[in-house]
Design a protein around this motif. Structure first.
Motif, PDB file in Angstrom:
ATOM      1  N   LEU A 218      45.739  34.530  22.108  1.00 13.14           N
ATOM      2  CA  LEU A 218      46.981  34.321  20.847  1.00 13.14           C
ATOM      3  C   LEU A 218      48.187  35.064  20.815  1.00 13.14           C
ATOM      4  O   LEU A 218      49.432  34.959  21.466  1.00 13.14           O
ATOM      5  CB  LEU A 218      46.700  33.606  20.097  1.00 13.14           C
ATOM      6  N   SER A 219      47.592  36.425  20.612  1.00 11.38           N
ATOM      7  CA  SER A 219      48.594  37.398  20.926  1.00 11.38           C
ATOM      8  C   SER A 219      49.361  37.787  22.785  1.00 11.38           C
ATOM      9  O   SER A 219      50.394  37.888  22.172  1.00 11.38           O
ATOM     10  CB  SER A 219      47.973  39.000  21.302  1.00 11.38           C
ATOM     11  N   ASN A 220      48.363  37.148  22.954  1.00  9.98           N
ATOM     12  CA  ASN A 220      48.959  37.021  24.811  1.00  9.98           C
ATOM     13  C   ASN A 220      50.351  36.438  24.825  1.00  9.98           C
ATOM     14  O   ASN A 220      51.270  36.107  25.318  1.00  9.98           O
ATOM     15  CB  ASN A 220      48.493  37.160  25.872  1.00  9.98           C
ATOM     16  N   LEU A 221      49.805  34.702  24.179  1.00  8.92           N
ATOM     17  CA  LEU A 221      51.142  33.996  24.787  1.00  8.92           C
ATOM     18  C   LEU A 221      52.364  34.058  23.476  1.00  8.92           C
ATOM     19  O   LEU A 221      53.512  34.327  23.804  1.00  8.92           O
ATOM     20  CB  LEU A 221      50.418  32.665  24.175  1.00  8.92           C
ATOM     21  N   MET A 222      51.837  34.904  22.350  1.00 12.28           N
ATOM     22  CA  MET A 222      53.111  35.241  21.301  1.00 12.28           C
ATOM     23  C   MET A 222      53.965  36.133  22.076  1.00 12.28           C
ATOM     24  O   MET A 222      55.130  36.526  22.068  1.00 12.28           O
ATOM     25  CB  MET A 222      52.410  36.150  20.283  1.00 12.28           C
ATOM     26  N   HIS A 225      56.353  33.977  24.434  1.00  6.91           N
ATOM     27  CA  HIS A 225      57.435  33.282  23.757  1.00  6.91           C
ATOM     28  C   HIS A 225      57.386  33.958  22.484  1.00  6.91           C
ATOM     29  O   HIS A 225      57.213  33.826  20.917  1.00  6.91           O
ATOM     30  CB  HIS A 225      56.203  32.106  23.879  1.00  6.91           C
ATOM     31  N   PRO A 226      58.332  35.049  22.429  1.00  7.52           N
ATOM     32  CA  PRO A 226      58.895  36.213  20.555  1.00  7.52           C
ATOM     33  C   PRO A 226      59.416  34.948  20.154  1.00  7.52           C
ATOM     34  O   PRO A 226      58.956  35.517  18.730  1.00  7.52           O
ATOM     35  CB  PRO A 226      59.501  37.581  22.084  1.00  7.52           C
ATOM     36  N   GLU A 227      59.921  34.216  20.556  1.00  7.00           N
ATOM     37  CA  GLU A 227      60.768  33.461  19.896  1.00  7.00           C
ATOM     38  C   GLU A 227      60.070  32.105  19.109  1.00  7.00           C
ATOM     39  O   GLU A 227      60.465  31.812  18.145  1.00  7.00           O
ATOM     40  CB  GLU A 227      61.790  32.999  20.903  1.00  7.00           C
ATOM     41  N   ALA A 228      58.760  31.857  19.479  1.00  5.33           N
ATOM     42  CA  ALA A 228      57.943  31.513  18.611  1.00  5.33           C
ATOM     43  C   ALA A 228      57.556  31.744  17.148  1.00  5.33           C
ATOM     44  O   ALA A 228      56.725  32.940  17.008  1.00  5.33           O
ATOM     45  CB  ALA A 228      56.865  30.833  19.839  1.00  5.33           C
ATOM     46  N   ASN A 262      62.952  28.762  13.961  1.00  8.99           N
ATOM     47  CA  ASN A 262      62.502  28.886  15.686  1.00  8.99           C
ATOM     48  C   ASN A 262      62.438  27.447  16.584  1.00  8.99           C
ATOM     49  O   ASN A 262      62.901  26.829  16.027  1.00  8.99           O
ATOM     50  CB  ASN A 262      61.419  29.238  15.477  1.00  8.99           C
ATOM     51  N   PRO A 263      62.819  27.755  17.890  1.00  7.07           N
ATOM     52  CA  PRO A 263      63.027  26.669  18.583  1.00  7.07           C
ATOM     53  C   PRO A 263      61.323  26.669  18.815  1.00  7.07           C
ATOM     54  O   PRO A 263      61.611  25.056  19.428  1.00  7.07           O
ATOM     55  CB  PRO A 263      63.738  27.691  19.479  1.00  7.07           C
ATOM     56  N   THR A 285      60.003  23.332  20.746  1.00  3.38           N
ATOM     57  CA  THR A 285      58.614  23.353  21.509  1.00  3.38           C
ATOM     58  C   THR A 285      57.619  23.334  20.882  1.00  3.38           C
ATOM     59  O   THR A 285      57.716  24.324  20.381  1.00  3.38           O
ATOM     60  CB  THR A 285      59.333  24.114  22.565  1.00  3.38           C
ATOM     61  N   PHE A 286      56.656  23.405  21.057  1.00  6.88           N
ATOM     62  CA  PHE A 286      55.148  23.423  20.517  1.00  6.88           C
ATOM     63  C   PHE A 286      54.829  23.393  22.157  1.00  6.88           C
ATOM     64  O   PHE A 286      53.957  22.975  22.846  1.00  6.88           O
ATOM     65  CB  PHE A 286      54.667  21.946  20.165  1.00  6.88           C
ATOM     66  N   TYR A 287      53.439  24.842  21.566  1.00  9.91           N
ATOM     67  CA  TYR A 287      52.967  24.873  22.778  1.00  9.91           C
ATOM     68  C   TYR A 287      51.102  25.203  21.106  1.00  9.91           C
ATOM     69  O   TYR A 287      51.243  25.521  20.390  1.00  9.91           O
ATOM     70  CB  TYR A 287      52.806  26.824  22.792  1.00  9.91           C
ATOM     71  N   GLU A 288      49.756  24.796  22.208  1.00  8.22           N
ATOM     72  CA  GLU A 288      48.931  24.601  21.747  1.00  8.22           C
ATOM     73  C   GLU A 288      48.384  26.322  21.760  1.00  8.22           C
ATOM     74  O   GLU A 288      48.221  26.680  23.281  1.00  8.22           O
ATOM     75  CB  GLU A 288      47.903  23.997  23.295  1.00  8.22           C
TER      76      GLU A 288
END
Ligand code: 13P
Ligand code: SF4
Length: 359
Positions: A218-222, A225-228, A262-263, A285-288
């Motif tokens: 999850l940290s990697n994905l964050m 996508h720092p805007e998420a 947030n976008p 936009t939504f990410y799992e």
């Protein structure tokens, strides 16, 4: 009967295997789906039945509930809607505890479920006889159980809570100096304990979907996508909750997706919720959130296999059946009467505090 002072071990492996063994429905072609949608809609009408669906169910069932005058929501509002609606037949698309809750609150109504075998790992983790022995060993504690439990466990409890109201109820009891037995979700329990400071003696159940989210991934994905913003259901482990911008019930997470600027969003809960999130925030936009299934076969990764048992087809079978015994929810009246007490406490508390709780 032997009293047990510490919660017994939960059969996690067995329960996880049950989740993996669920036979998931095959995907449908668009034209087949449209035909089924039309037929299900006609069946609801001709049976005078109202469909109440959880946010984790198939997107087409959610749309059907909305378009046919039914309701889509979290477990608390499903219960509330079913109770307030005048229809004499309710069809609950969700898992068994949701159907049982509807029956307890509406003993005079016919409650049908497309799949009576739709379990919940939290409910399975907490057998009523073991739980009663555990409670008997701690008579000084107020018993608070999550809604994801059987009618018999609710009947043994003083309070039922859902994730949308758990912290408020526990804070209220803590203010009165009460010590608590909490069951069955250890992660939700940890979260509630952290924010209320209450004394919780905890059962060790977990949700097969939420326990799989992985903090490192999850940290990697964050960082990609720092805007998420990160939206997390509190059935998730503490290291996932720590990374959240918003923690809350399914309804609270949908409201956050709509409210926050947030976008995009990384969502740590069942991906069935994306239907509603996209509806309320169509330009976002939504990410799992990543989970253990990223490179493995995994039936319960970000989607509850028991929720997935509810389909347009199973709904039609349920409504067309001459003999509805395979679909009708029954709860022993004596258990129901007892469970009603703890459920009503939650509903009354929720009604009294509704305007003060950010859900
Ligand atoms: P909600 O009460 O937030 O809808 O959650 C129910 C559930 O089963 C989550 O896994
Ligand atoms: Fe139970 Fe988890 Fe499924 Fe919710 S997502 S119904 S807690 S197994």
């Amino acid at each position: 009967m032997n009293n047990i002072a510490t919660p017994p071990e939960v059969r996690h492996d067995e329960i996880r295997q049950m989740a993996e063994d669920v036979h998931l429905p095959a995907p449908l072609s668009e034209s087949r789906r449209n035909d089924l949608f039309t037929e299900a809609s006609q069946q609801l009408k001709s049976n005078n039945a109202v469909l109440v669906a959880h946010y984790y169910t198939d997107a087409h069932l959610q749309r059907l509930a909305e378009e046919s005058g039914g309701f889509v929501s979290d477990s608390l509002d499903m219960a509330r809607f079913g109770h307030e609606h005048p229809a004499s037949t309710l069809v609950v698309a969700g898992v068994r505890f949701m159907g049982e809750t509807a029956k307890i609150l509406n003993p005079e109504k016919q409650i049908l479920m497309p799949e009576l075998a739709a379990e919940c790992s939290l409910d399975l983790s907490c057998p009523s006889d073991e739980f009663a022995q555990f409670c008997d060993a701690h008579p000084d504690r107020t018993v608070v159980v999550y809604a994801n439990t059987s009618a018999a466990v609710k009947a043994r409890a003083d309070w039922v809570v859902t994730s949308s109201i758990a912290a408020e109820v526990v804070a209220h009891l803590h203010q009165q100096g009460k010590k608590i037995i909490w069951a069955p979700d250890k992660y939700l329990g940890d979260y509630v304990q952290t924010i209320t400071g209450a004394d919780l003696l905890m059962w060790q159940g977990s949700c097969v979907v939420h326990e799989k989210f992985k903090a490192h991934a999850l940290s990697n994905l964050m960082s990609k996508h720092p805007e998420a913003a990160v939206l997390v259901h509190p059935e998730s482990p503490a290291d996932i909750i720590e990374l959240a911008d918003e923690v809350g019930s399914t309804t609270a997470l949908i409201k956050a997706a709509e409210r926050l600027d947030n976008p995009s969003f990384i969502v740590a809960t069942d991906n069935g919720i994306f239907y509603k999130m996209q509806q309320v925030a169509p330009n976002k936009t939504f990410y799992e959130a990543p989970n253990a299934g990223i490179s493995a076969t995994c039936e319960s990764c970000a989607h509850c296999p028991w929720m997935a048992m509810n389909t347009l087809e199973s709904l039609i079978h349920c409504l067309k059946a001459n003999d509805r015994s395979a679909y009708e929810v029954h709860v022993d009246p004596a258990i129901s009467e007892q469970a009603m007490v703890s459920l009503r406490r939650m509903m009354d508390f929720s009604a009294a505090t509704r305007n003060h709780i950010a859900r």
